[in-house]
Design an enzyme around this catalytic site. Structure first.
Site, PDB file in Angstrom:
ATOM      1  N   CYS A  40       0.827  -1.195   0.000  1.00  0.00           N
ATOM      2  CA  CYS A  40       0.000   0.000   0.000  1.00  0.00           C
ATOM      3  C   CYS A  40       0.865   1.249   0.000  1.00  0.00           C
ATOM      4  CB  CYS A  40      -0.897   0.020   1.241  1.00  0.00           C
ATOM      5  SG  CYS A  40      -1.880  -1.474   1.456  1.00  0.00           S
ATOM      6  N   ARG A  97      -4.731   1.290  -1.154  1.00  0.00           N
ATOM      7  CA  ARG A  97      -4.618  -0.152  -0.942  1.00  0.00           C
ATOM      8  C   ARG A  97      -4.394  -0.921  -2.235  1.00  0.00           C
ATOM      9  NH1 ARG A  97      -8.861  -4.907   0.790  1.00  0.00           N
ATOM     10  NH2 ARG A  97      -7.284  -6.316   1.658  1.00  0.00           N
ATOM     11  N   LEU A  98      -3.398  -1.817  -2.194  1.00  0.00           N
ATOM     12  CA  LEU A  98      -3.224  -2.875  -3.184  1.00  0.00           C
ATOM     13  C   LEU A  98      -3.673  -4.157  -2.502  1.00  0.00           C
ATOM     14  CD1 LEU A  98      -2.173  -3.937  -5.923  1.00  0.00           C
ATOM     15  CD2 LEU A  98       0.087  -4.133  -4.879  1.00  0.00           C
ATOM     16  N   GLY A 123      15.118 -12.125  -6.329  1.00  0.00           N
ATOM     17  CA  GLY A 123      16.321 -12.704  -5.715  1.00  0.00           C
ATOM     18  C   GLY A 123      17.225 -11.719  -5.006  1.00  0.00           C
TER      19      GLY A 123
END
Length: 639
Positions: free
Chosen positions: A2, A53-54, A366
Site C-alpha cells: 500500500c 490499498r493494493l 532474488g
C-alpha cells in the site's frame, strides 16, 4: 502492499488538518494502491491519515485506516508473514478479530505489547499508529528495510509518507536540495539514511521505530541484523542444511496471497533457486524476464527461457530499446523520488509492468542473495589479496602512505581506494565506493562542506583483519546498499506498476544466521555462494549452478552515446547543475564518452539521474514536458 501518508500537529492545541490535504497527499501514491482508498481526520483536526490499498490478502476486508478497540488508528504498508501464528497467540490472550487480514494483527499486538509490538512482527512493513488515549503516534520500518518510511517536522507538525512525493504535496513542505549528501550520493549511488536529498526530510533506517507526542519525535533501533561481528562455529554441511530449512520456510511464508504470485527470472542462480523451491507448483507459476534489443552481452533471456522450460513455468518476456529507455527516463526519476542511481531501475520498471499486464500482482525476487552469501566476483578477487593487504598494513604508517601516494592520478580507481584505505589502517568494505572514486568526486564537485560518504561501525575487541573486512563489508551491504538502494529500487519500480515484490533471501532469521557464517562457507576454491550452492544442489540444475555470474544490468554506456547522451549534455550545461558541479569537467566527460574515447557511463549515470531529478522535483518542470523536450531533440537529431 500500500501507500500511506499522514499528519500529526503535535505542537498545536487546535489542529488545522483537513480531509482535502490528506487526500491530496494520499493520491500522489495512487500507483501503490489502485484497489481502495481511505482518509481519517480526528475530531480535533490534529491528526489525519491517508491510505491507498493494493489488495493482496483478505480482498473483501482490510480497508484502511483501520481502527482498534480503544480507538487506535492504523495505516500500514507491507505484509506480516507470521500473522497467522501471532493471531493465535493474541487470541489466546483474549483478542477478538473482525477480519482475516494481517493489518488487524498490528492493532491487537499494540494493545497487548505497546511500543514493543514491532519486535513481534516478521515481514516487510512500514506503519503509523495513532493512540488517542496516550496522544502519541507510533511508527516503524521493518528490520531489513524492504518498505520505506519518510518523515519531516515542520513547525510542530509531524508528516510521514511511503514516498517523499506525498510529503511534497503538503503546503508546508518545500523541495530544497540537501547539498551535504552530494558526495555520499556519488560514492554510494544513493543517500544513506536517515538523510535524504531533500533538506529537512528524513528516511527511517531499517529496524527502527519512533514516537511523536507533545515532547516531539524520538526514534530507536529495535532490531539490528548487522549486530553480530563474530563467526559461527558450524560445519559446512550443517550450515547448508540450516540455510535450506530457513530458505524453504521463507519462500513458503512469502506465498501468502489471495492473488497470483510469480517470479522475476533472470536465469541466474538466485532467481532460478526461487523457481526451483517452487518446483511442486511450477506449472502454476508465472515467470518474467527483461532483455535489451541493442545489448546481447547483457541479455540473459535465453538462459531464463531454458530455466522456464526446465521447470515448466508460464514464461513472459519484454524487450527494452534505447528509444523506450529515453521515453521513460523522466518517469523513472519521478518514481525514484530522490535519485537512486542504479541502472537496474530501468529494466525493473519494464519487467514489473509486464507482470501487472499479465495479471500477476505479486512477484518473488532474488535480491539479497549476493550480499548474504557473497556472490559478487569482486569479493573473491579481493579476498585472494587479503594476505598481501594484511602484510601491507603491518608496514610503518609513513611507508604505507608513501606507497599509496605513488599510484598515478590517472589510475586512481577502485584499486587505489583499497590501497589508500589499507594505508590509513582500515580497509574499505569490498563494494565501496560503488560509484565514483574519491579523486573524481573531488574534481567534479564544487568545494563545500559535505557529510562523510562512509561511516564504518565500531570494532570489537580482538577482531582479526579478516574479521574486520568481512563484517565491515556485510555491514555496508545490509546497513546501506541493500535497504537504501537495492530494496528501494525494487519497491519503487514494482509499486510504480501496482505490483508487490517479495524477497525470500532477506528473511530476518535467515539473514542473522547466514550473516555470521565463516568466509570459507561463502567463498572457496574460486567459487562464490558455497553454502547456498550446497544447500540447493539437489534442485538447481547443474547448467545454472556452473554458470559464470553475469549480473542484472542495463546498457547505459551504449544509451549515453545516443540520444540519452544528448539529453545529458543539455542538462549538465544548465545553470542549476552548475551550482553543484564543475560543468566544464562534466561536459568534457560527456564529450569523451559520446565520442567513444572513454567509458564514463558509471560516473555519468548518477549525474544524469541527479540532473533530471533536480529539473523535475526542485525546479518544478513537469516530467511529461521534460520528456517531450528530450524526444523532440531526438527526432530533430535523427533528421
Amino acid at each position: 502492499m500500500c501507500g500511506i501518508a499522514g499528519v500529526y500537529e503535535y505542537g498545536r492545541a487546535v489542529g488545522r488538518v483537513t480531509p482535502e490535504t490528506i487526500t491530496q497527499m494520499r493520491d500522489t501514491l495512487g500507483h501503490r494502491g489502485p484497489d481502495g482508498a481511505g482518509v481519517h481526520v480526528t475530531v480535533d483536526s490534529r491528526v489525519g491519515f491517508g491510505h491507498r490499498r493494493l489488495a493482496i490478502v483478505d480482498l473483501a476486508n482490510g480497508l484502511q485506516p483501520m481502527f482498534g478497540e480503544g480507538g487506535e488508528c492504523l495505516v500500514f504498508n507491507g505484509e506480516i508473514y507470521n500473522y497467522p501464528a501471532l493471531r493465535r497467540e493474541l487470541e489466546a490472550r483474549g483478542a477478538r478479530f473482525r477480519t482475516d487480514c494481517d493489518t488487524e494483527v498490528i492493532l491487537h499486538a499494540y494493545r497487548h505489547y505497546g511500543e514493543r509490538c514491532v519486535e513481534h512482527l516478521i515481514g516487510m512493513f512500514a506503519f503509523a499508529l495513532w493512540d488517542p488515549r496516550a496522544e502519541r503516534l507510533l511508527f516503524a520500518r521493518d528490520p531489513v528495510g524492504e518498505k520505506p518510511f519518510y518523515w519531516t517536522v515542520q513547525d510542530g507538525t509531524f508528516l510521514f509518507a511511503s514516498e517523499t512525493k506525498a510529503l511534497l504535496a503538503h503546503p508546508r513542505v518545500v523541495a530544497e536540495v540537501n547539498t551535504s549528501v552530494l558526495e555520499s550520493y556519488l560514492a554510494n549511488l544513493v543517500v544513506p539514511s536517515p538523510a535524504t536529498f531533500y533538506r529537512g526530510i528524513s528516511k527511517l533506517p531499517p529496524g527502527t521505530a519512533g514516537t511523536c507526542d507533545a515532547a516531539g519525535v524520538r526514534t530507536w533501533q529495535y532490531r539490528d541484523v548487522t549486530a553480530g561481528r563474530s563467526f559461527l562455529d558450524v560445519s559446512l554441511s550443517d550450515a547448508a542444511a540450516r540455510v535450506r530449512t530457513l530458505l524453504e520456510q521463507s519462500v513458503q511464508a512469502r506465498l501468502m496471497s489471495d492473488v497470483p504470485v510469480g517470479v522475476l527470472l533472470s536465469g541466474g542462480f538466485d532467481s532460478t533457486s526461487l523457481v526451483a523451491l517452487l518446483r511442486d507448483r511450477a506449472e502454476r507459476t508465472s515467470t518474467f524476464s527483461v532483455g535489451f534489443a541493442d545489448a546481447p552481452e547483457l541479455d540473459e533471456r535465453h538462459e531464463a527461457r531454458w530455466v522456464a522450460r526446465h521447470f515448466g513455468t508460464d514464461h513472459h518476456e519484454v524487450t527494452v530499446s534505447p528509444r523506450q529507455a529515453l521515453e521513460t527516463l523522466t518517469a523513472m526519476v519521478h518514481h525514484q523520488d530522490e535519485p537512486l542511481a542504479d541502472p537496474v531501475c530501468m529494466p525493473l520498471g519494464f519487467v514489473c509492468a509486464l507482470a501487472r499486464q499479465r495479471g500477476v500482482p505479486v512477484v518473488l525476487a532474488g535480491e539479497g542473495a549476493d550480499e548474504l552469501f557473497w556472490g559478487y566476483p569482486i569479493y573473491e578477487r579481493l579476498m585472494r589479496r587479503q594476505r598481501e593487504l594484511q602484510l601491507f598494513q603491518r608496514l610503518p604508517a609513513g611507508m604505507r602512505r608513501l606507497l599509496a601516494g605513488a599510484v598515478p592520478r590517472s589510475r586512481r580507481g577502485r584499486t587505489f581506494e583499497v590501497l589508500a584505505s589499507a594505508a590509513a589502517g582500515r580497509q574499505y568494505p569490498m563494494h565501496y565506493p560503488l560509484c565514483m572514486p574519491t579523486s573524481l568526486r573531488s574534481e567534479l564537485l564544487i568545494p563545500r562542506q559535505y557529510d562523510p560518504p562512509l561511516v564504518q561501525p565500531a570494532l570489537i575487541d580482538g577482531e582479526t583483519g579478516l574479521q574486520t573486512v568481512a563484517f565491515d563489508t556485510q555491514h555496508y551491504e545490509f546497513a546501506l546498499r541493500l535497504p537504501e538502494l537495492l530494496l528501494m529500487r525494487i519497491d519503487r519500480f514494482s509499486m510504480a506498476h501496482s505490483v508487490e515484490a517479495r524477497v525470500p533471501f532477506l528473511d530476518p532469521e535467515l539473514v542473522e544466521y547466514a550473516y555470521r557464517l565463516p568466509v570459507h562457507h561463502k567463498l572457496g576454491r574460486g567459487r562464490t555462494k558455497v553454502v547456498l550452492r550446497q544447500a540447493l544442489a539437489d534442485i538447481v540444475p547443474e547448467r545454472v549452478m556452473n554458470r559464470r555470474k553475469q549480473g542484472f544490468g542495463a546498457p547505459i554506456a551504449h544509451w549515453l552515446r545516443g540520444p540519452m547522451g544528448d539529453a545529458l549534455f543539455d542538462l549538465v550545461s544548465s545553470p542549476a547543475v552548475g551550482r553543484y558541479f564543475r560543468t566544464s569537467a562534466l561536459a568534457q566527460m560527456v564529450a569523451e564518452h559520446r565520442a567513444g574515447r572513454a567509458n564514463h557511463a558509471w560516473s555519468l549515470w548518477p549525474i544524469l539521474n541527479f540532473a533530471v531529478w533536480h529539473r523535475v522535483w526542485v525546479e518544478g518542470v513537469p516530467a511529461d514536458e521534460l520528456t517531450e523536450r528530450m524526444m523532440r531533440r531526438c527526432t530533430v537529431e535523427a533528421r
